[in-house]
Design an enzyme around this catalytic site. Structure first.
Site, PDB file in Angstrom:
ATOM      1  N   SER A 119      -5.947 -27.434   2.871  1.00 21.44           N
ATOM      2  CA  SER A 119      -5.209 -26.074   1.028  1.00 21.44           C
ATOM      3  C   SER A 119      -4.535 -25.674   1.446  1.00 21.44           C
ATOM      4  O   SER A 119      -4.206 -25.065   1.241  1.00 21.44           O
ATOM      5  CB  SER A 119      -6.683 -25.258   1.392  1.00 21.44           C
ATOM      6  OG  SER A 119      -6.409 -24.094   1.602  1.00 21.44           O
TER       7      SER A 119
ATOM      8  N   HIS B 115     -12.690 -26.282   2.504  1.00 23.31           N
ATOM      9  CA  HIS B 115     -13.122 -26.432   3.730  1.00 23.31           C
ATOM     10  C   HIS B 115     -14.386 -26.697   4.182  1.00 23.31           C
ATOM     11  O   HIS B 115     -14.999 -26.916   5.644  1.00 23.31           O
ATOM     12  CB  HIS B 115     -12.727 -25.347   4.392  1.00 23.31           C
ATOM     13  CG  HIS B 115     -11.413 -24.855   4.329  1.00 23.31           C
ATOM     14  ND1 HIS B 115     -10.626 -24.084   4.632  1.00 23.31           N
ATOM     15  CD2 HIS B 115     -10.025 -25.639   4.372  1.00 23.31           C
ATOM     16  CE1 HIS B 115      -9.475 -23.992   5.253  1.00 23.31           C
ATOM     17  NE2 HIS B 115      -9.583 -25.057   4.144  1.00 23.31           N
TER      18      HIS B 115
ATOM     19  N   GLN C  22     -12.203 -20.184  -1.155  1.00 21.13           N
ATOM     20  CA  GLN C  22     -12.150 -20.519   0.498  1.00 21.13           C
ATOM     21  C   GLN C  22     -13.144 -20.303   1.791  1.00 21.13           C
ATOM     22  O   GLN C  22     -13.602 -20.729   2.514  1.00 21.13           O
ATOM     23  CB  GLN C  22     -11.503 -21.149   0.615  1.00 21.13           C
ATOM     24  CG  GLN C  22     -10.131 -21.841   1.910  1.00 21.13           C
ATOM     25  CD  GLN C  22      -9.189 -22.818   1.826  1.00 21.13           C
ATOM     26  OE1 GLN C  22      -8.486 -23.544   1.450  1.00 21.13           O
ATOM     27  NE2 GLN C  22      -8.684 -21.620   2.775  1.00 21.13           N
ATOM     28  N   GLU C  23     -13.017 -18.772   1.910  1.00 24.15           N
ATOM     29  CA  GLU C  23     -13.288 -18.146   3.477  1.00 24.15           C
ATOM     30  C   GLU C  23     -13.687 -16.793   2.808  1.00 24.15           C
ATOM     31  O   GLU C  23     -13.016 -15.711   2.437  1.00 24.15           O
ATOM     32  CB  GLU C  23     -12.260 -17.778   4.409  1.00 24.15           C
ATOM     33  CG  GLU C  23     -11.037 -19.135   4.244  1.00 24.15           C
ATOM     34  CD  GLU C  23     -10.089 -19.156   5.154  1.00 24.15           C
ATOM     35  OE1 GLU C  23      -9.647 -18.521   5.981  1.00 24.15           O
ATOM     36  OE2 GLU C  23      -9.719 -20.189   4.926  1.00 24.15           O
TER      37      GLU C  23
ATOM     38  N   GLU D  54     -14.030 -24.941   9.696  1.00 25.72           N
ATOM     39  CA  GLU D  54     -13.156 -23.583  10.795  1.00 25.72           C
ATOM     40  C   GLU D  54     -14.423 -23.349  10.909  1.00 25.72           C
ATOM     41  O   GLU D  54     -14.316 -22.015  11.588  1.00 25.72           O
ATOM     42  CB  GLU D  54     -12.211 -22.300   9.811  1.00 25.72           C
ATOM     43  CG  GLU D  54     -11.174 -23.304   8.919  1.00 25.72           C
ATOM     44  CD  GLU D  54     -10.293 -22.103   8.382  1.00 25.72           C
ATOM     45  OE1 GLU D  54     -10.787 -21.245   8.530  1.00 25.72           O
ATOM     46  OE2 GLU D  54      -9.553 -22.386   7.800  1.00 25.72           O
TER      47      GLU D  54
ATOM     48  N   ASP E   3     -10.338 -14.966   1.634  1.00 23.61           N
ATOM     49  CA  ASP E   3      -9.246 -16.197   1.256  1.00 23.61           C
ATOM     50  C   ASP E   3      -9.660 -16.363   0.094  1.00 23.61           C
ATOM     51  O   ASP E   3     -10.992 -17.638   0.612  1.00 23.61           O
ATOM     52  CB  ASP E   3      -8.648 -16.895   2.524  1.00 23.61           C
ATOM     53  CG  ASP E   3      -7.480 -17.838   2.176  1.00 23.61           C
ATOM     54  OD1 ASP E   3      -7.097 -17.442   0.889  1.00 23.61           O
ATOM     55  OD2 ASP E   3      -6.750 -19.034   2.822  1.00 23.61           O
TER      56      ASP E   3
ATOM     57  N   GLU F  10      -6.836 -12.884   0.844  1.00 22.77           N
ATOM     58  CA  GLU F  10      -5.619 -13.666   0.064  1.00 22.77           C
ATOM     59  C   GLU F  10      -5.262 -14.333  -0.553  1.00 22.77           C
ATOM     60  O   GLU F  10      -6.745 -14.645  -1.172  1.00 22.77           O
ATOM     61  CB  GLU F  10      -6.017 -14.093   2.024  1.00 22.77           C
ATOM     62  CG  GLU F  10      -5.082 -15.782   2.647  1.00 22.77           C
ATOM     63  CD  GLU F  10      -5.100 -16.440   3.030  1.00 22.77           C
ATOM     64  OE1 GLU F  10      -5.439 -15.667   4.727  1.00 22.77           O
ATOM     65  OE2 GLU F  10      -4.806 -17.110   3.783  1.00 22.77           O
TER      66      GLU F  10
ATOM     67  N   ASP G 136      -0.766 -15.910   0.933  1.00 18.64           N
ATOM     68  CA  ASP G 136      -0.657 -17.046   2.594  1.00 18.64           C
ATOM     69  C   ASP G 136       0.049 -18.711   1.667  1.00 18.64           C
ATOM     70  O   ASP G 136       1.372 -18.913   1.694  1.00 18.64           O
ATOM     71  CB  ASP G 136      -2.018 -17.666   2.466  1.00 18.64           C
ATOM     72  CG  ASP G 136      -1.978 -19.264   3.685  1.00 18.64           C
ATOM     73  OD1 ASP G 136      -1.292 -19.499   3.596  1.00 18.64           O
ATOM     74  OD2 ASP G 136      -3.429 -19.697   3.120  1.00 18.64           O
TER      75      ASP G 136
ATOM     76  N   LYS H 248       2.558 -18.763   9.201  1.00 22.57           N
ATOM     77  CA  LYS H 248       1.537 -19.976   9.801  1.00 22.57           C
ATOM     78  C   LYS H 248       3.050 -20.557  10.403  1.00 22.57           C
ATOM     79  O   LYS H 248       3.665 -21.207   9.488  1.00 22.57           O
ATOM     80  CB  LYS H 248       0.635 -20.997   9.166  1.00 22.57           C
ATOM     81  CG  LYS H 248      -0.400 -20.793   8.451  1.00 22.57           C
ATOM     82  CD  LYS H 248      -1.313 -21.043   7.406  1.00 22.57           C
ATOM     83  CE  LYS H 248      -2.448 -20.709   6.829  1.00 22.57           C
ATOM     84  NZ  LYS H 248      -2.979 -21.411   5.661  1.00 22.57           N
TER      85      LYS H 248
ATOM     86  N   HIS I  55      -3.850 -19.238  12.222  1.00 23.06           N
ATOM     87  CA  HIS I  55      -4.826 -21.271  12.729  1.00 23.06           C
ATOM     88  C   HIS I  55      -4.193 -21.731  11.308  1.00 23.06           C
ATOM     89  O   HIS I  55      -4.169 -21.094   9.948  1.00 23.06           O
ATOM     90  CB  HIS I  55      -6.364 -21.399  13.161  1.00 23.06           C
ATOM     91  CG  HIS I  55      -7.640 -20.479  11.890  1.00 23.06           C
ATOM     92  ND1 HIS I  55      -8.478 -21.958  12.071  1.00 23.06           N
ATOM     93  CD2 HIS I  55      -7.102 -19.949  11.357  1.00 23.06           C
ATOM     94  CE1 HIS I  55      -8.933 -20.571  11.304  1.00 23.06           C
ATOM     95  NE2 HIS I  55      -8.291 -20.240  10.241  1.00 23.06           N
ATOM     96  N   ARG I  56      -4.856 -23.463  11.486  1.00 19.83           N
ATOM     97  CA  ARG I  56      -4.609 -24.214   9.959  1.00 19.83           C
ATOM     98  C   ARG I  56      -6.435 -24.424  10.442  1.00 19.83           C
ATOM     99  O   ARG I  56      -6.975 -24.438  11.256  1.00 19.83           O
ATOM    100  CB  ARG I  56      -3.999 -24.553  10.337  1.00 19.83           C
ATOM    101  CG  ARG I  56      -2.725 -24.933  10.225  1.00 19.83           C
ATOM    102  CD  ARG I  56      -2.288 -23.796   9.158  1.00 19.83           C
ATOM    103  NE  ARG I  56      -2.501 -23.908   8.108  1.00 19.83           N
ATOM    104  CZ  ARG I  56      -1.600 -24.549   6.651  1.00 19.83           C
ATOM    105  NH1 ARG I  56      -0.047 -24.903   7.253  1.00 19.83           N
ATOM    106  NH2 ARG I  56      -1.761 -25.175   5.450  1.00 19.83           N
ATOM    107  N   SER I  57      -7.140 -25.052   8.962  1.00 24.27           N
ATOM    108  CA  SER I  57      -8.034 -25.531   8.662  1.00 24.27           C
ATOM    109  C   SER I  57      -8.552 -26.937   9.465  1.00 24.27           C
ATOM    110  O   SER I  57      -9.082 -26.936  10.724  1.00 24.27           O
ATOM    111  CB  SER I  57      -8.671 -26.157   7.393  1.00 24.27           C
ATOM    112  OG  SER I  57      -7.670 -26.850   7.426  1.00 24.27           O
TER     113      SER I  57
ATOM    114  N   LYS J 120      -5.965 -14.390  12.272  1.00 24.75           N
ATOM    115  CA  LYS J 120      -7.222 -14.986  11.520  1.00 24.75           C
ATOM    116  C   LYS J 120      -7.190 -16.647  12.465  1.00 24.75           C
ATOM    117  O   LYS J 120      -6.298 -17.253  12.483  1.00 24.75           O
ATOM    118  CB  LYS J 120      -6.893 -15.172  10.148  1.00 24.75           C
ATOM    119  CG  LYS J 120      -7.469 -16.161   9.098  1.00 24.75           C
ATOM    120  CD  LYS J 120      -7.272 -15.947   7.323  1.00 24.75           C
ATOM    121  CE  LYS J 120      -7.156 -17.444   7.266  1.00 24.75           C
ATOM    122  NZ  LYS J 120      -6.893 -17.752   5.897  1.00 24.75           N
TER     123      LYS J 120
HETATM  124  P1  PGA Z   1      -5.847 -24.642   5.796  1.00 28.07           P
HETATM  125  O1  PGA Z   1      -7.158 -23.130   4.990  1.00 28.07           O
HETATM  126  O2  PGA Z   1      -5.344 -24.310   7.255  1.00 28.07           O
HETATM  127  O3  PGA Z   1      -6.605 -25.613   5.291  1.00 28.07           O
HETATM  128  O4  PGA Z   1      -4.165 -24.446   4.289  1.00 28.07           O
HETATM  129  C1  PGA Z   1      -6.547 -22.321   6.358  1.00 28.07           C
HETATM  130  C2  PGA Z   1      -6.399 -20.674   4.820  1.00 28.07           C
HETATM  131  O5  PGA Z   1      -6.061 -21.293   3.574  1.00 28.07           O
HETATM  132  O6  PGA Z   1      -5.515 -19.732   5.762  1.00 28.07           O
HETATM  133 ZN    ZN Z   2      -4.679 -19.490   3.256  1.00 27.39          ZN
END
Ligand code: PGA
Ligand code: ZN
Length: 428
Positions: free
Chosen positions: A40, A153, A161-162, A205, A242, A285, A312, A337, A365-367, A388
C-alpha cells in the site's frame, strides 16, 4: 575503504524478487542489506525498479542488480565506508532523477544500508552504536504490533489496514514482547471462537485476517484479547491504527468508503473522534488520504494532545513533504521507512527534522520484508522510542523483534525500554 560492492536477487516475504547488496571493506568489514517492498505504497515514494516482461510476472529486479554491479560499484570502490553522506549523495547524483527512477530506490537503499553495516563492522561496533554514536543511554523502542490485518494486506473487508497493540506497561523490551505474544495467542482463541478456524489465517504482516466487515469488530476483538490475557486495555496495552486512508478514498466521489458506508471527510473525522473516545487508541496513521494535509491538521488540533497522528503515505519519508506537514501542523508524528526515500542519510535527516519539530518518529518495516534487521538498529541508534514491524510471527517480522531482544541483552543496563516514558509523553 570499500573494496567491493556486489548485488544479487533474493526473495521477499511475499515471494517476490528483491535486491540484496553486499559491501566489503579493506579492513575486513562486511555489510549485507536487502530492500523491502510495500503493497500500500504512497504515490510520492521513490521508485522501485522492476524489469517488467514475463519473468517473475514483471517483478524481476535484474536491472536493479545490474545497476549496482555495473554503475554503482565502480564508483564506490576506494571510498571510505564511513562517509555515508558522501556515498549516499553520490548515488543520488549518479541516479540524477528526483525519485531515483533511473537506478531504482531498491538498488540504492540496499547499497546505502550495506555501506553502513560494513562501516560498523569495520569499526567492530554494532550498527545501532555506529548510528547512535558514543555516550548516552540507548532507548529500546515500544513495538507497535499489527495483530489484525485488513486493507491491502489481507483478503477480508476491513477498511483499516492495521490494528496494532502497544505493550507500554512493561519494564523491559523482552517483557513487552512477552505481553504482546500472550495477547496475540489469546486473540487467536477469541477469533476462532467467534469466526471459526479460517479466521486465524495470517495476512502479510503476520496478523490474523478474520472475515470481519467493520473496524469496530477488530477493535472489540483486541480489547477482549487484552483483557482475557490478564491485562487492562489502556494501562499495560494501548491500541494503534494504520487507517491507510488513501486506499479507501474514492477520488471521483471525494469520499471515504468505511465499513461499507460512504463518509465525507468531516464524517470520517467525527468517526475517529468517536473511536478514540470508545477505545484506548494511542496512535492513528494516515487517517486521511495522502494529499489532504488540511484534514490531518484538523484532526491533530482536535486530539493531538492525547493521540499520535502519524504521517506515512502523507510524508513518504520525504523531507519536503515533512516540512509542509510541520508548517501546517498536519501531524504530531512521522513514520520512517528508509526505502520510501532510498538512502540512510536522507532517512536520518528526515527523522532528525521530525524530532526537532517535536514530532514522534516511528521506524517501520514494509509489508514485503526480508530477514534484514537494519530497522531494529536504526530505531535503537536514533532513539526514536517506537518501532512498527508486524505481528510477533512470521520470520521476517520476528527477525526484527529477535534482534531487539539481542540488543537489549547486549546493552544490559545501558538501555531503557521506552514503554512508560512513551506513556507519560516523555519521548520528545
Ligand atoms: P506497506 O504498508 O509496506 O504495504 O506500504 C505498511 C504501512 O502502510 O505502514
Ligand atoms: Zn502506513
Amino acid at each position: 575503504v570499500i573494496e567491493d560492492v556486489r548485488a544479487r536477487m533474493i526473495l521477499d516475504s511475499r515471494g517476490n524478487p528483491t535486491v540484496e547488496a553486499e559491501v566489503v571493506t579493506r579492513g575486513g568489514g562486511f555489510g549485507r542489506a536487502a530492500a523491502p517492498a510495500g503493497a500500500s505504497k504512497g504515490s510520492h515514494e521513490a521508485l522501485e525498479l522492476r524489469d517488467e516482461g514475463k519473468a517473475f510476472k514483471g517483478k524481476g529486479v535484474s536491472r536493479a542488480v545490474y545497476n549496482i554491479n555495473s554503475v554503482i560499484a565502480p564508483r564506490l570502490r576506494g571510498l571510505d565506508s564511513r562517509h555515508q553522506r558522501l556515498i549516499d549523495s553520490l548515488m543520488c547524483q549518479l541516479d540524477g532523477t528526483p525519485n531515483k527512477s533511473r537506478l531504482g530506490a531498491n538498488a540504492i537503499v540496499a547499497v546505502s544500508l550495506a555501506v553502513a553495516k560494513a562501516a560498523a563492522d569495520t569499526a567492530s561496533v554494532p550498527l545501532y552504536e555506529y548510528i547512535g554514536g558514543v555516550g548516552g543511554t540507548f532507548i529500546l523502542p515500544v513495538p507497535l504490533l499489527n495483530i489484525i490485518n485488513g486493507g491491502a494486506h489481507a483478503g477480508n473487508e476491513l477498511s483499516f489496514q492495521e490494528f496494532m497493540i502497544m505493550p507500554v506497561g512493561a519494564d523491559t523490551f523482552s517483557d513487552a514482547i512477552r505481553i504482546a505474544v500472550e495477547v496475540y495467542h489469546t486473540l487467536k482463541g477469541v477469533l476462532k471462537e467467534k469466526y471459526g478456524a479460517m479466521a486465524v489465517n495470517v495476512g502479510d504482516e503476520g496478523g490474523y485476517a478474520p472475515p470481519m466487515k467493520k473496524n469496530r469488530e477488530a477493535l472489540d476483538a483486541l480489547i477482549k484479547a487484552i483483557s482475557k490475557a490478564g491485562y487492562t486495555p489502556g494501562q499495560e496495552v494501548l491500541l494503534a491504527l494504520d487507517a491507510a486512508a488513501s486506499h479507501f478514498y474514492d477520488k471521483s466521489r471525494n469520499a471515504y468508503i468505511v465499513d461499507g458506508e460512504q463518509l465525507s471527510r468531516e464524517e470520517l473525522l467525527e468517526y475517529y473522534m468517536r473511536l478514540v473516545d470508545e477505545y484506548p487508541i494511542a496512535s492513528i496513521e494516515d487517517p486521511f488520504y495522502e494529499e489532504d494535509f488540511e484534514a490531518h491538521a484538523e484532526l491533530t488540533s482536535r486530539i493531538g494532545n492525547r493521540v499520535a497522528i502519524v504521517g506515512d503515505d502523507l510524508y513518504v519519508t520525504n523531507l519536503e513533504r515533512l516540512r509542509k506537514g510541520v508548517e501546517m501542523r498536519a501531524t504530531n508524528a512521522a513514520l520512517l521507512k528508509v526505502n520510501q526515500i532510498g538512502t540512510l542519510t536522507e532517512a536520518m535527516d528526515y527523522a532528525r527534522a521530525a524530532a526537532a519539530s517535536g514530532m514522534k518518529v516511528i521506524v517501520s518495516h514494509r509489508s514485503g520484508e526480508t530477514e534484514d534487521t537494519a530497522i531494529a538498529h536504526i530505531a535503537v541508534g536514533m532513539r526514536t522510542g517506537f518501532i512498527k514491524t508486524g505481528a510477533p510471527a512470521r520470520g521476517e517480522r520476528t527477525a526484527k523483534y529477535n534482534e531487539l531482544l539481542r540488543i537489549e541483552e547486549e546493552l544490559a543496563g545501558d538501555a531503557v525500554y521506552a514503554g512508560r516514558l512513551a506513556l507519560r509523553g516523555l519521548i520528545y
